[in-house]
Design a protein around this motif. Sequence first.
Motif, mmCIF file in Angstrom:
data_model
loop_
_atom_site.group_PDB
_atom_site.id
_atom_site.type_symbol
_atom_site.label_atom_id
_atom_site.label_comp_id
_atom_site.label_asym_id
_atom_site.label_seq_id
_atom_site.Cartn_x
_atom_site.Cartn_y
_atom_site.Cartn_z
ATOM 1 N N MET A 31 0.904 -1.396 0.244
ATOM 2 C CA MET A 31 0.644 -0.459 0.275
ATOM 3 C C MET A 31 0.593 0.845 0.260
ATOM 4 O O MET A 31 0.164 2.051 -0.278
ATOM 5 C CB MET A 31 -1.093 -0.132 1.330
ATOM 6 C CG MET A 31 -1.620 -0.927 1.223
ATOM 7 S SD MET A 31 -3.483 -1.361 2.685
ATOM 8 C CE MET A 31 -3.885 0.735 2.527
ATOM 9 N N GLY A 32 2.266 1.343 0.444
ATOM 10 C CA GLY A 32 3.500 2.210 0.295
ATOM 11 C C GLY A 32 3.085 3.224 1.757
ATOM 12 O O GLY A 32 3.039 3.886 1.914
ATOM 13 N N ILE A 33 2.680 2.557 2.609
ATOM 14 C CA ILE A 33 2.293 3.003 3.492
ATOM 15 C C ILE A 33 3.669 2.130 4.791
ATOM 16 O O ILE A 33 3.291 1.118 4.736
ATOM 17 C CB ILE A 33 0.885 3.332 4.360
ATOM 18 C CG1 ILE A 33 0.546 1.976 4.827
ATOM 19 C CG2 ILE A 33 0.272 4.308 3.558
ATOM 20 C CD1 ILE A 33 -0.933 2.057 4.974
ATOM 21 N N ASP A 34 3.781 2.953 6.221
ATOM 22 C CA ASP A 34 4.181 2.722 7.241
ATOM 23 C C ASP A 34 3.745 1.776 8.152
ATOM 24 O O ASP A 34 3.747 2.555 8.918
ATOM 25 C CB ASP A 34 5.333 3.222 7.637
ATOM 26 C CG ASP A 34 6.511 2.666 8.566
ATOM 27 O OD1 ASP A 34 6.677 1.705 8.660
ATOM 28 O OD2 ASP A 34 7.688 3.810 9.262
ATOM 29 N N VAL A 35 3.345 1.030 8.197
ATOM 30 C CA VAL A 35 2.327 0.207 8.973
ATOM 31 C C VAL A 35 3.168 -0.194 9.927
ATOM 32 O O VAL A 35 2.555 0.666 11.495
ATOM 33 C CB VAL A 35 1.829 -1.037 8.867
ATOM 34 C CG1 VAL A 35 0.379 -1.635 9.134
ATOM 35 C CG2 VAL A 35 0.764 -0.961 7.306
ATOM 36 N N ILE A 36 3.966 -0.265 10.316
ATOM 37 C CA ILE A 36 4.536 -1.039 11.713
ATOM 38 C C ILE A 36 5.964 -0.010 11.927
ATOM 39 O O ILE A 36 6.643 -0.799 11.058
ATOM 40 C CB ILE A 36 4.560 -2.127 11.956
ATOM 41 C CG1 ILE A 36 3.336 -2.621 12.185
ATOM 42 C CG2 ILE A 36 5.781 -2.432 13.135
ATOM 43 C CD1 ILE A 36 2.721 -4.825 12.793
ATOM 44 N N SER A 37 6.230 0.804 12.266
ATOM 45 C CA SER A 37 7.353 1.489 11.929
ATOM 46 C C SER A 37 8.640 0.492 12.634
ATOM 47 O O SER A 37 8.018 0.583 14.394
ATOM 48 C CB SER A 37 7.373 2.903 12.447
ATOM 49 O OG SER A 37 9.329 3.875 12.682
ATOM 50 N N GLY A 38 9.313 0.614 12.522
ATOM 51 C CA GLY A 38 10.799 -0.059 12.733
ATOM 52 C C GLY A 38 10.586 -1.701 13.316
ATOM 53 O O GLY A 38 10.989 -2.650 13.924
ATOM 54 N N GLY A 39 9.298 -2.735 12.218
ATOM 55 C CA GLY A 39 9.010 -3.840 12.646
ATOM 56 C C GLY A 39 9.723 -4.466 12.063
ATOM 57 O O GLY A 39 9.924 -6.112 12.418
ATOM 58 N N ALA A 40 11.000 -4.774 11.053
ATOM 59 C CA ALA A 40 11.859 -5.553 10.436
ATOM 60 C C ALA A 40 13.174 -5.376 11.409
ATOM 61 O O ALA A 40 14.144 -5.888 11.598
ATOM 62 C CB ALA A 40 12.411 -5.420 9.483
ATOM 63 N N ASP A 41 13.107 -5.089 12.437
ATOM 64 C CA ASP A 41 14.395 -4.633 13.715
ATOM 65 C C ASP A 41 14.176 -5.183 15.058
ATOM 66 O O ASP A 41 13.047 -5.386 15.259
ATOM 67 C CB ASP A 41 14.773 -3.870 13.789
ATOM 68 C CG ASP A 41 15.964 -3.339 14.895
ATOM 69 O OD1 ASP A 41 15.291 -3.806 15.856
ATOM 70 O OD2 ASP A 41 16.887 -3.473 14.442
ATOM 71 N N PRO A 42 14.982 -6.794 14.854
ATOM 72 C CA PRO A 42 14.439 -7.528 16.339
ATOM 73 C C PRO A 42 14.468 -7.290 16.927
ATOM 74 O O PRO A 42 13.357 -7.323 18.001
ATOM 75 C CB PRO A 42 15.711 -9.039 16.189
ATOM 76 C CG PRO A 42 16.209 -8.315 14.538
ATOM 77 C CD PRO A 42 15.904 -7.178 13.975
ATOM 78 N N ALA A 43 15.528 -6.214 17.318
ATOM 79 C CA ALA A 43 14.771 -5.503 19.102
ATOM 80 C C ALA A 43 13.846 -4.698 19.271
ATOM 81 O O ALA A 43 13.015 -4.742 20.004
ATOM 82 C CB ALA A 43 15.813 -4.443 19.067
#
Length: 300
Positions: A31-43
Amino acid sequence: MSVTFRPGTLEDSFTVFEVFIQAIMDLGQRMGIDVISGGADPANREQMWQRRRPLFEHLAHTAESFWLAEDEGGVVGYGRTILRDGVRELTEFFVLPGQQSAGIGRELLARVFPRDGAKHRAIIATQDTRALGRYLKTGVYPRFPIAYTSRKAEPVQVDSDLTFEKVANTAKTLAALRQIDQIILQHQRDEDHAWLLTKQPCYLYRRAGQVVGYGYVGQNSGPFALLDPADFPAVLAHAENEVAASGWNFGVELPLINETAVDYLLGRGYQMDSFIALFLSDKPFGQFDRYIFPSPPFFL
């Protein structure tokens, strides 16, 4: 690779949280939007899990139906519903990217979201068109959008004849909440209030001694339910003042059918998130012009 299905358990909570995160991040990218900011970072993801863990465990404890789809690599999708006083809600329905449009979702929905055995069925859904197509085929239809609406909390004054009573988790409190829900939502949900009351402060709003609404106020404020929608400015001002004292932003999951709250919040400079949810149901029910959803809006 064959896919099998099994009932979910409490012990599957972290696993399905991971499916949820991956599916919702994929949707945001599409959708081109940031749904969960930082979701790719394990911490960051671990912090998110610790915040969401009580919710996922509450849903597991009180689920009507909870099914997982698995292949040789592990869990690839899940669906879960709750049943509250005859109202069946699909709280979650997520399939991993790469596994979607392969029939897994259809099989999960058939298990967790049947048409029979409920007086109403409802979903708070994303705008994923593939999922929406499946929901429509189950006989539920969009009623109104829901937008997370927020700003930095600041002290604000709204005159009102309401009194604001902070309440404890007691049978008397649950009875008052139940009475309001039966009017506004047309069903009761003691299981959810018993859990919400352990998470953040709850207020009963009174006029001339009579309970006319309730609200949960904190870092994730909501739900709010009021007999008179004209009381929303005073109630939301009270909530923002409570949050301002803690230095947080104040935000709510706002049904855009709630005209009084929309006008008040936008007039105060609140901003709507780009990620809009939709409320779907088999038939219209409830008075959602007098309601604000919990945050995050997994259930009514």
